[in-house]
Design a protein around this motif. Sequence first.
Motif, short mmCIF file in Angstrom:
data_model
loop_
_atom_site.label_atom_id
_atom_site.label_comp_id
_atom_site.label_asym_id
_atom_site.label_seq_id
_atom_site.Cartn_x
_atom_site.Cartn_y
_atom_site.Cartn_z
N HIS A 9 81.99 71.39 12.02
CA HIS A 9 83.20 70.57 11.94
C HIS A 9 83.27 69.84 10.61
CE1 HIS A 9 86.57 68.18 13.15
NE2 HIS A 9 85.90 67.06 13.04
N PHE A 34 90.53 86.22 6.90
CA PHE A 34 90.97 85.36 5.79
C PHE A 34 90.21 84.04 5.81
CE2 PHE A 34 94.87 87.85 5.26
CZ PHE A 34 95.02 88.40 6.51
N TYR A 36 91.28 80.28 4.29
CA TYR A 36 92.25 79.44 3.60
C TYR A 36 91.58 78.09 3.30
CZ TYR A 36 96.39 82.35 4.33
OH TYR A 36 97.33 83.36 4.27
N GLN A 38 92.45 73.92 2.15
CA GLN A 38 93.45 72.87 1.98
C GLN A 38 92.81 71.70 1.27
OE1 GLN A 38 95.13 71.19 5.59
NE2 GLN A 38 97.08 70.83 4.55
N GLY A 41 95.79 66.41 0.25
CA GLY A 41 97.17 66.21 -0.16
C GLY A 41 97.91 67.47 -0.58
N GLN A 42 97.28 68.61 -0.40
CA GLN A 42 97.92 69.86 -0.83
C GLN A 42 98.14 70.79 0.36
OE1 GLN A 42 96.33 71.77 -4.32
NE2 GLN A 42 95.57 69.84 -5.16
N HIS A 43 98.81 71.90 0.08
CA HIS A 43 99.11 72.86 1.13
C HIS A 43 97.96 73.85 1.31
CE1 HIS A 43 99.98 75.75 -2.11
NE2 HIS A 43 100.55 74.74 -2.70
N LEU A 44 97.97 74.54 2.43
CA LEU A 44 97.01 75.61 2.67
C LEU A 44 97.20 76.71 1.63
CD1 LEU A 44 97.44 75.86 6.52
CD2 LEU A 44 95.23 75.62 5.40
N LEU A 46 95.38 80.57 0.10
CA LEU A 46 94.44 81.64 0.38
C LEU A 46 93.24 81.58 -0.57
CD1 LEU A 46 94.02 84.22 2.10
CD2 LEU A 46 95.04 85.48 0.20
N GLU A 88 89.37 71.05 3.24
CA GLU A 88 89.22 71.61 4.58
C GLU A 88 89.35 73.12 4.48
OE1 GLU A 88 90.91 69.29 7.50
OE2 GLU A 88 89.85 70.40 9.07
N PHE A 90 89.60 76.84 6.43
CA PHE A 90 90.03 77.47 7.67
C PHE A 90 89.78 78.96 7.62
CE2 PHE A 90 92.33 73.93 9.54
CZ PHE A 90 92.69 73.17 8.45
N PHE A 103 94.11 80.86 13.55
CA PHE A 103 93.22 80.03 12.77
C PHE A 103 92.09 79.45 13.62
CE2 PHE A 103 95.10 79.42 8.57
CZ PHE A 103 96.37 79.93 8.75
N GLY A 104 90.98 79.18 12.95
CA GLY A 104 89.94 78.36 13.54
C GLY A 104 90.28 76.88 13.39
N LYS A 105 89.43 76.02 13.91
CA LYS A 105 89.71 74.58 13.89
C LYS A 105 89.52 73.95 12.52
CE LYS A 105 88.73 71.84 17.36
NZ LYS A 105 88.10 71.16 18.51
#
Lengths: 113, 114
Positions: A9, A34, A36, A38, A41-44, A46, A88, A90, A103-105
């Motif tokens: 986690h 895949f 991904y 993050q 403050g930014q988007h996911l 690849l 983070e 994913f 997606f995973g957690k």
Amino acid sequence: AQSVSQHNHHVILSEAASLELGCNYSYGGTVNLFWYVQYPGQHLQLLLKYFSGDPLVKGIKGFEAEFIKSKFSFNLRKPSVQWSDTAEYFCAVNALAGTALIFGKGTTLSVSS
Amino acid sequence: EPEVTQTPSHQVTQMGQEVILRCVPISNHLYFYWYRQILGQKVEFLVSFYNNEISEKSEIFDDQFSVERPDGSNFTLKIRSTKLEDSAMYFCASTRTVNTGELFFGEGSRLTVL
């Protein structure tokens, strides 16, 4: 139904330490895999993907992942992390190109300088 | 670099109110998606949209939810009567071709239902 498990986690590392984030999926057929990322403050975005061929795939920023079919795993690795890798992460899977990504957690990676 | 944009970045609403979350996908993309992430939980697929119709939806996407592409640029998610458990970060994504598997995500819209 497909599912994705990410074992960690929250991972805390010092700069230059090696990283491995676990990802296992459950699905009996052919999958696309895949990672991904993050950043705060930014988007996911690849990081890397595996469709077929060489099970060791290389992505951006020195990351790589290895697909081990027998273990249903797609672990993410980096030999030496940097403070800027704090983010983070994913893992995601879809069973057939065009179907929804599952997606995973997520795993939060904190790197201290 | 083209990107997916979402508005609002944060919305607070009262339970039972309708909410519309807006997304502008990348202009030459053809496939559109909504995902959500409840705090501390996984990113969950809600719905995919192609050629002006829903191509796939999850169990979460019940009659309370709807999607629309009202014009050539916007892709909206409507929640008809919000519940406390709808509080989450909602992500829009798009892709030009499903063969690459790469989705381009927006920064998300945080919905707080009180």
